[in-house]
Design an enzyme around this catalytic site. Structure first.
Site, PDB file in Angstrom:
ATOM      1  N   HIS A   1     -36.288 -14.950 -75.214  1.00  0.00           N
ATOM      2  CA  HIS A   1     -37.164 -14.942 -74.046  1.00  0.00           C
ATOM      3  C   HIS A   1     -38.620 -15.098 -74.464  1.00  0.00           C
ATOM      4  O   HIS A   1     -39.375 -15.896 -73.882  1.00  0.00           O
ATOM      5  CB  HIS A   1     -36.968 -13.640 -73.272  1.00  0.00           C
ATOM      6  CG  HIS A   1     -37.902 -13.472 -72.116  1.00  0.00           C
ATOM      7  ND1 HIS A   1     -39.196 -13.000 -72.276  1.00  0.00           N
ATOM      8  CD2 HIS A   1     -37.755 -13.727 -70.786  1.00  0.00           C
ATOM      9  CE1 HIS A   1     -39.789 -12.968 -71.105  1.00  0.00           C
ATOM     10  NE2 HIS A   1     -38.950 -13.396 -70.186  1.00  0.00           N
TER      11      HIS A   1
ATOM     12  N   ASP B   1     -39.283 -15.257 -65.021  1.00  0.00           N
ATOM     13  CA  ASP B   1     -39.483 -15.909 -66.317  1.00  0.00           C
ATOM     14  C   ASP B   1     -40.351 -17.155 -66.204  1.00  0.00           C
ATOM     15  O   ASP B   1     -41.260 -17.366 -67.006  1.00  0.00           O
ATOM     16  CB  ASP B   1     -38.126 -16.275 -66.942  1.00  0.00           C
ATOM     17  CG  ASP B   1     -37.384 -15.060 -67.457  1.00  0.00           C
ATOM     18  OD1 ASP B   1     -38.000 -13.981 -67.577  1.00  0.00           O
ATOM     19  OD2 ASP B   1     -36.178 -15.185 -67.752  1.00  0.00           O
TER      20      ASP B   1
ATOM     21  N   ASP C   1     -34.787 -18.532 -64.649  1.00  0.00           N
ATOM     22  CA  ASP C   1     -34.527 -17.302 -65.381  1.00  0.00           C
ATOM     23  C   ASP C   1     -33.721 -17.647 -66.630  1.00  0.00           C
ATOM     24  O   ASP C   1     -32.779 -18.439 -66.565  1.00  0.00           O
ATOM     25  CB  ASP C   1     -33.763 -16.305 -64.514  1.00  0.00           C
ATOM     26  CG  ASP C   1     -33.851 -14.889 -65.068  1.00  0.00           C
ATOM     27  OD1 ASP C   1     -34.846 -14.211 -64.803  1.00  0.00           O
ATOM     28  OD2 ASP C   1     -32.915 -14.468 -65.787  1.00  0.00           O
ATOM     29  N   TYR C   2     -34.106 -17.059 -67.752  1.00  0.00           N
ATOM     30  CA  TYR C   2     -33.419 -17.304 -69.019  1.00  0.00           C
ATOM     31  C   TYR C   2     -32.400 -16.198 -69.271  1.00  0.00           C
ATOM     32  O   TYR C   2     -32.735 -15.014 -69.220  1.00  0.00           O
ATOM     33  CB  TYR C   2     -34.412 -17.324 -70.182  1.00  0.00           C
ATOM     34  CG  TYR C   2     -35.618 -18.206 -69.998  1.00  0.00           C
ATOM     35  CD1 TYR C   2     -35.487 -19.550 -69.648  1.00  0.00           C
ATOM     36  CD2 TYR C   2     -36.903 -17.702 -70.189  1.00  0.00           C
ATOM     37  CE1 TYR C   2     -36.592 -20.354 -69.490  1.00  0.00           C
ATOM     38  CE2 TYR C   2     -38.016 -18.508 -70.046  1.00  0.00           C
ATOM     39  CZ  TYR C   2     -37.863 -19.833 -69.692  1.00  0.00           C
ATOM     40  OH  TYR C   2     -38.973 -20.629 -69.532  1.00  0.00           O
TER      41      TYR C   2
END
Length: 253
Positions: free
Chosen positions: A20, A141, A154-155
């Site tokens: 991230h 994110d 979103d990761y």
């Protein structure tokens, strides 16, 4: 490591945070600026890996990140596939912070509304009965604008299998529901909806919001594996908007 690929990269919260943080850095530097600059990526990874004790993975992760940035992501019609490397820095915002004021939110009613509107009929863990008041704070994110539409990204570093074939639509949907990412992205979409509604005089959800893209980082391919896309129905987002403002009737249309 025996598996010298992203599939063999260590699992768990700390490796997930590592990936991230790497992608957050890449967004701030400019995805396109890094896609062809392996040395710059390796320099960053070397510093990060030294702190996180992941020195054996610098070359693997450099290859993986360069590839990820250039993979065309499948977007809904009429939009064309788009790679992260094609995004200009001024068209995306990493780690977008949001605050949602909650006024007497009934968790079971909220759960029912999301369950009815997102992957309807699919089983998932239920929320516990509660009433939520106060401020709900979160970070998205990545938010980006492409061809006039805004997307939430979103990761996810979840391990779903040993190769990209394990990251198909059914497996991803199962993981989304198991971890209640459906509720997560409904809240993210509500936050984006409120932001755009406050900043654009002519805002229209159907026209201006593109949807949510969940990237299962270990399985993303040009054939669509590892890329989960959805756009919550406008009825759900409007009813959640009313609910967070203190209005009680918010079952999805």
């Amino acid at each position: 490591p025996k598996d010298r690929s992203i599939h063999g990269f260590p699992r768990g919260p700390e490796p997930g945070t590592f990936l991230h943080d790497l992608l957050e850095w890449a967004a701030r530097e400019g995805f396109g600026n890094l896609a062809g600059d392996r040395q710059r990526i390796c320099d960053k990874l070397t510093g990060m890996a030294r702190i996180a004790d992941q020195n054996d993975w610098v070359d693997v992760l450099a290859d993986w990140l360069q590839n990820l940035l250039q993979i065309p992501l499948m977007l809904p019609d009429p939009l064309q596939p788009m790679a992260l490397a094609a995004l200009y820095p001024d068209s995306c915002q990493p780690e977008l912070e949001f605050l949602l004021a909650a006024h007497g939110i009934d968790t079971l009613a909220l759960d029912a509304a999301v369950t009815e509107a997102v992957l309807p009929g699919a089983r998932r863990p239920r929320l516990r009965k509660d009433t939520v008041n106060g401020m709900l704070k979160g970070f998205i994110d990545l938010v980006f604008c492409h061809q006039g539409r805004y997307f939430v990204v979103d990761y996810k570093s979840n391990y779903l299998g040993i190769n990209p074939a394990a990251y198909g639509p059914a497996t991803m949907a199962e993981a989304m529901l198991e971890h209640r990412y459906d509720l997560q992205y409904a809240l993210y979409t509500l936050a984006l909806h409120r932001l755009l509604k406050a900043r654009r005089v002519d805002y229209d959800y159907q026209r201006d919001v593109g949807g949510v893209i969940y990237l299962f980082l270990r399985g993303v391919t040009a054939r669509g594996q590892g890329v989960y896309f959805d756009k919550p129905p406008v009825g759900l987002i409007e009813k959640m908007d009313h609910a967070f403002a203190g209005q009680k009737d918010y079952h999805a249309r």
